[in-house]
Scaffold this motif. Structure first.
Motif, PDB file in Angstrom:
ATOM      1  N   HIS A 250       1.096  -2.671  -0.377  1.00 16.40           N
ATOM      2  CA  HIS A 250       0.451  -3.294   0.771  1.00 16.40           C
ATOM      3  C   HIS A 250       1.208  -2.942   2.045  1.00 16.40           C
ATOM      4  O   HIS A 250       2.439  -3.048   2.095  1.00 16.40           O
ATOM      5  CB  HIS A 250       0.400  -4.814   0.587  1.00 16.40           C
ATOM      6  CG  HIS A 250      -0.546  -5.242  -0.478  1.00 16.40           C
ATOM      7  ND1 HIS A 250      -0.627  -6.534  -0.926  1.00 16.40           N
ATOM      8  CD2 HIS A 250      -1.467  -4.542  -1.189  1.00 16.40           C
ATOM      9  CE1 HIS A 250      -1.554  -6.619  -1.864  1.00 16.40           C
ATOM     10  NE2 HIS A 250      -2.065  -5.426  -2.043  1.00 16.40           N
ATOM     11  N   THR A 251       0.478  -2.558   3.079  1.00 16.44           N
ATOM     12  CA  THR A 251       1.159  -2.178   4.313  1.00 16.44           C
ATOM     13  C   THR A 251       1.827  -3.391   4.932  1.00 16.44           C
ATOM     14  O   THR A 251       1.352  -4.526   4.822  1.00 16.44           O
ATOM     15  CB  THR A 251       0.159  -1.576   5.325  1.00 16.44           C
ATOM     16  OG1 THR A 251      -0.746  -2.594   5.749  1.00 16.44           O
ATOM     17  CG2 THR A 251      -0.592  -0.408   4.711  1.00 16.44           C
ATOM     18  N   LEU A 658       3.289   2.100   6.725  1.00 20.15           N
ATOM     19  CA  LEU A 658       4.563   1.488   6.325  1.00 20.15           C
ATOM     20  C   LEU A 658       4.342   0.435   5.245  1.00 20.15           C
ATOM     21  O   LEU A 658       3.482  -0.434   5.365  1.00 20.15           O
ATOM     22  CB  LEU A 658       5.239   0.824   7.526  1.00 20.15           C
ATOM     23  CG  LEU A 658       6.130   1.687   8.413  1.00 20.15           C
ATOM     24  CD1 LEU A 658       6.748   0.829   9.505  1.00 20.15           C
ATOM     25  CD2 LEU A 658       7.228   2.373   7.611  1.00 20.15           C
ATOM     26  N   THR A 659       5.130   0.521   4.166  1.00 17.53           N
ATOM     27  CA  THR A 659       5.104  -0.480   3.095  1.00 17.53           C
ATOM     28  C   THR A 659       6.536  -0.905   2.798  1.00 17.53           C
ATOM     29  O   THR A 659       7.492  -0.337   3.330  1.00 17.53           O
ATOM     30  CB  THR A 659       4.493   0.101   1.809  1.00 17.53           C
ATOM     31  OG1 THR A 659       5.350   1.148   1.313  1.00 17.53           O
ATOM     32  CG2 THR A 659       3.095   0.664   2.059  1.00 17.53           C
ATOM     33  N   GLN A 660       6.665  -1.888   1.917  1.00 18.85           N
ATOM     34  CA  GLN A 660       7.999  -2.319   1.513  1.00 18.85           C
ATOM     35  C   GLN A 660       8.746  -1.190   0.827  1.00 18.85           C
ATOM     36  O   GLN A 660       9.972  -1.143   0.833  1.00 18.85           O
ATOM     37  CB  GLN A 660       7.890  -3.522   0.575  1.00 18.85           C
ATOM     38  CG  GLN A 660       9.154  -4.347   0.438  1.00 18.85           C
ATOM     39  CD  GLN A 660       9.574  -4.992   1.747  1.00 18.85           C
ATOM     40  OE1 GLN A 660       8.759  -5.586   2.432  1.00 18.85           O
ATOM     41  NE2 GLN A 660      10.841  -4.876   2.106  1.00 18.85           N
ATOM     42  N   GLU A 661       7.992  -0.258   0.250  1.00 16.36           N
ATOM     43  CA  GLU A 661       8.599   0.848  -0.479  1.00 16.36           C
ATOM     44  C   GLU A 661       9.140   1.925   0.453  1.00 16.36           C
ATOM     45  O   GLU A 661      10.208   2.487   0.217  1.00 16.36           O
ATOM     46  CB  GLU A 661       7.565   1.455  -1.440  1.00 16.36           C
ATOM     47  CG  GLU A 661       8.110   2.578  -2.296  1.00 16.36           C
ATOM     48  CD  GLU A 661       7.048   3.143  -3.220  1.00 16.36           C
ATOM     49  OE1 GLU A 661       7.416   3.868  -4.150  1.00 16.36           O
ATOM     50  OE2 GLU A 661       5.854   2.863  -3.003  1.00 16.36           O
ATOM     51  N   ASN A 662       8.409   2.250   1.536  1.00 14.32           N
ATOM     52  CA  ASN A 662       8.836   3.385   2.361  1.00 14.32           C
ATOM     53  C   ASN A 662       9.448   3.000   3.701  1.00 14.32           C
ATOM     54  O   ASN A 662       9.871   3.875   4.462  1.00 14.32           O
ATOM     55  CB  ASN A 662       7.660   4.358   2.595  1.00 14.32           C
ATOM     56  CG  ASN A 662       6.515   3.731   3.372  1.00 14.32           C
ATOM     57  OD1 ASN A 662       6.699   2.805   4.163  1.00 14.32           O
ATOM     58  ND2 ASN A 662       5.306   4.241   3.148  1.00 14.32           N
ATOM     59  N   VAL A 663       9.518   1.682   4.017  1.00 14.17           N
ATOM     60  CA  VAL A 663      10.133   1.279   5.292  1.00 14.17           C
ATOM     61  C   VAL A 663      11.612   1.656   5.316  1.00 14.17           C
ATOM     62  O   VAL A 663      12.221   1.779   6.391  1.00 14.17           O
ATOM     63  CB  VAL A 663       9.949  -0.238   5.528  1.00 14.17           C
ATOM     64  CG1 VAL A 663      10.829  -1.059   4.575  1.00 14.17           C
ATOM     65  CG2 VAL A 663      10.255  -0.602   6.976  1.00 14.17           C
TER      66      VAL A 663
END
Length: 774
Positions: A250-251, A658-663
């Motif tokens: 989720h963004t 942006l997501t929790q993974e790629n921030v």
């Protein structure tokens, strides 16, 4: 409920289809419009019998009519029960085929009896019979016979799994859902009630509020351990946030907007607090999670386990068999609610040994899941305190070799998320949930040292003393009466099995996450050395370079773990250089890093931060030696390589994605620029970004994107205490310097050499576009 438009097969003749279809169609329409017949039992009996054979209703409408007539208030329900038993036998065969065969989409042609039962009002009638004692105005309420209640519940469950729409219809009746919980007080009807509630809550649109259950605290306290284990399956639906399994996808824009709309605690969070307020609840879960079970023997145990699980698709038959064992134990003059009654049951001894173990494992999965969710909630510190007090970790440590991690268990299954439907075997699910619990328990919490035993804690103290550095405060404050027993602590046992996993086993992903969580937070040299001495770094490098592992999930978890293990640790970089001792190995390592920066950027951040610190310690001979010899540090010391990483980190993300993974890519790029700013080289880096844009013949594409990302960063992090603490602890850079650097970069003064705006030519400037509005 059912939307049957005709109950004959497509091959039936047109005249017959019209004749029978007219009855069914009229009745279906009346259920939708509320006009005409309200239930099938109102149709003339003669008409039902006449049409029965042609429509292949198998006498179900007539039986329902007799059931209705014999179940009026104050009537003797024995006749009604006899009719229900006949109906139940007809419906149970369809339900059993659904459970034991490949599940198919519910269709009239597949389960005609169940569809007919629902169409003619059977489901509504059973709900009415069950709830009748609660609706009467009489002071003396007649209670229903336990066997009648059990059969009503079983038929309703059969309808739920075989007929599309029944479950949703029942879920929409809040009065019925809350009523079902009151039936759980009766041990004889508990299993059927729990199974039906679990199915209903799984499709209910709105999460049920546990506070609304009458006398919930008394209900839970009345459960024996077996019932409590079953109840955890229901609780898992009521305390989990929706879509938590896809949290990383989720963004952040969408999640931030959602948080603004829902400022108050969610229903899941309210339910978590409700559970924690039940006296003794957490203590009993800890006992369930750590109680011992019989060990299976024989080389074919695993195959036997899988064969049983193939048949017991949803544990319904298994639960029934175990309930038979419990009932037989009770009849043999044992009335104890303790699980020992189950252990002494003759039937239990006749059950296959693997079934007993599967039964225990399946409920341990649910118990660990509930504990894991509570550990990640707002009451985390309260839960942590209780789990430590009730010795959950030492108990799991004692189960590790005999139950949790058998030497011959292996898996190449896919990685599953928190709420993702999983068709794994019970043993695989158990291992994954165990590892998730360890990850949640250790992550940024001082109780992580409970994963060690006393000797291992002494080893950490000795490492600190030898390095002439103070012991970590959390280590000093650890209550040694609550740590692991035995020769090895839980963390050490985990490292041992981690090294034995096949290269692409997704257990490696969860194992690495669990170990990484032990290292996360403020960097501890002693913690790193404890793991380095056990060969963890060499194992990780083997997996990345030499094992042929291709799983992106596993590689990402190993990159993250390697970053935490090596950060600021000169001994780790020395060990790295010893293992990566050829140009070919180093090139393979770089190829893996460069193949996906989203996966490896945390390791890149570790190398950049470590290099910066080592360059300020040139009075240390060992540091100077490693700086000059280590291929990894030498590579990152070249400014063109740091710039290459910076270009790509900024280019692979934007505000909308942006997501929790790629921030983390954004934060890694910020780390590079903060360190440059410390050395007064920020203008050099910003100018390099500008030159890169012109070389790519796309002026403004990097700097405009980065400007928007930093504006989002301000809104996202300046309102989140936890995130800012994590950034500060992991980088050893004060959060004030993070904020200050972002403000400087976003400065509007185009004469400032440290402002992004100064490096974007006017025609290509796109800084006024607000991508951050909801």
């Amino acid at each position: 409920m059912a939307t049957l438009l005709g109950s004959e097969s497509p091959s039936t003749g047109g005249k017959r289809r019209h004749c029978n279809g007219s009855i069914v169609t009229k009745f279906t329409t009346s259920k939708i419009t509320g006009q005409g017949f309200s239930r099938g039992t109102e149709l003339p009996g003669g008409l039902l019998q006449e049409r029965d054979k042609r429509a292949k209703w198998h006498g179900i409408p007539t039986l329902l009519q007799r059931l209705y007539e014999s179940s009026h208030p104050n009537s003797d329900l024995s006749n009604a029960h006899s009719f229900l038993k006949v109906l139940s036998s007809q419906l149970s065969m369809e339900a059993m085929s659904f459970v034991t065969e490949d599940r198919k989409t519910a269709q009239e042609s597949t389960f005609p009896n169940t569809y007919t039962f629902d169409l003619f009002g059977g489901v509504d009638l059973l709900v009415e019979i069950l709830m009748r004692p609660t609706l009467t105005m009489q002071k003396k309420k007649n209670s229903l016979n336990d066997d009648l209640v059990k059969d009503c519940l079983s038929v309703l469950y059969n309808c739920c799994i075989c007929t599309e729409g029944v479950t949703k219809s029942l879920a929409a009746r809040d009065d019925f859902v809350l009523f079902l919980f009151t039936l759980m007080t009766n041990k004889k009807t508990f299993l059927q009630t729990a199974t039906l509630i679990e199915d209903i809550l799984g499709v209910k649109k709105e999460m049920i509020q546990l506070e609304g259950i009458p006398n919930l605290s008394g209900l839970v306290q009345s459960f024996d351990q077996q019932q409590l284990a079953n109840f955890c399956r229901i609780l898992s639906v009521t305390i989990s946030e929706p879509d938590v399994g896809n949290d990383d996808k989720h963004t952040l824009l969408a999640k931030n907007a959602q948080q603004k709309r829902n400022a108050s605690p969610s229903l899941a969070e309210v339910n978590q607090v409700t559970l924690l307020n039940i006296p003794g609840f957490i203590e009993r879960l800890c006992k369930l999670a750590t109680r011992k079970v019989s060990e299976a023997t024989g080389a074919n145990f695993l195959q036997e386990l899988e064969d049983w699980y193939t048949w017991l698709d949803n544990a319904l038959v298994l639960d029934a068999l175990m309930q038979m064992a419990t009932e037989e134990a009770e009849q043999s003059s044992t009335e104890s609610s303790d699980e020992s009654s189950l252990a002494t049951s003759p039937l239990r001894h006749r059950l296959p040994q693997s079934m007993k173990i599967v039964h225990e494992i399946m409920y341990k999965v649910e118990v660990l899941y509930v504990l894991c969710v509570l550990l990640m909630g707002r009451q985390r510190n309260q839960v942590h305190k209780m789990l430590a007090e009730f010795r959950l970790i030492p108990g799991l440590n004692n189960l590790f070799d005999k139950l949790i991690w058998r030497k011959y268990t292996a898996s190449n299954h896919v990685v599953h998320g928190q709420n993702e439907n999983c068709d794994c075997s019970p043993e695989i699910s158990f291992k994954i949930q165990f590892l998730r619990l360890l990850q949640s328990f250790s992550d940024h919490h001082e109780n992580k040292y409970l994963l060690l035993n006393s000797q291992e804690l002494n080893e950490l103290s000795a490492i600190s003393m030898k390095a002439n550095i103070p012991e970590v405060e959390a280590l000093v404050n650890t209550d040694r009466s609550l740590v692991c027993d035995g020769k090895k602590g839980l963390l050490t046992r985990l490292l041992t099995v981690m090294k034995r996993e096949p290269p692409d086993s997704s257990f490696r992903f969860w194992q690495a996450r669990a170990v990484e969580s032990f290292l996360r937070g403020a960097t501890s040299y002693a913690d790193q050395m404890f793991l380095l001495k056990r060969g963890l770094l060499e194992h990780i490098l083997f997996c990345i370079i030499d094992s042929g592992c291709t799983s992106r999930d596993v590689l990402q978890s190993y990159f993250d773990l390697l970053g935490e293990l090596m950060k600021f640790n000169i001994d780790a970089f020395k060990r790295f250089n010893k293992y990566v001792n050829t140009p070919e190995k180093f090139q393979t390592f770089l190829t893996q890093i460069n193949s996906s920066l989203v996966d490896s950027n945390m390791l890149v951040r570790c190398i950049v931060l470590s290099l910066d610190r080592f360059e300020s310690q040139t009075e240390d001979v060992k540091v100077v030696e490693v700086l000059s010899e280590c291929c990894l540090l030498s590579y990152m010391a070249r400014v063109e390589n740091r710039l290459s990483f910076l270009f790509r980190l900024i280019n692979i993300i934007n505000v909308q994605t942006l997501t929790q993974e790629n921030v983390s890519c954004l934060n890694t790029s910020l780390v590079v620029l903060m360190l440059a700013r410390r050395k007064a080289k920020l203008p050099f880096y910003l100018n390099a970004l500008r030159e890169k844009e012109y070389a790519e013949k796309y002026p403004g594409f990097l700097l405009n994107n980065f400007h928007n990302l930093l504006r989002f960063w301000q809104r996202h992090y300046l309102n989140k205490d936890k995130d800012s603490t994590c950034l500060e602890n992991s980088s050893c850079i004060p959060f004030s310097y993070w904020k200050e650097t972002v403000s400087v970069l976003l400065g509007s003064d185009r004469t400032s050499l440290c402002a992004i705006a100064s490096y974007i030519d006017e025609p290509f400037m796109d800084l006024d576009k607000d991508l951050l509005e909801d």
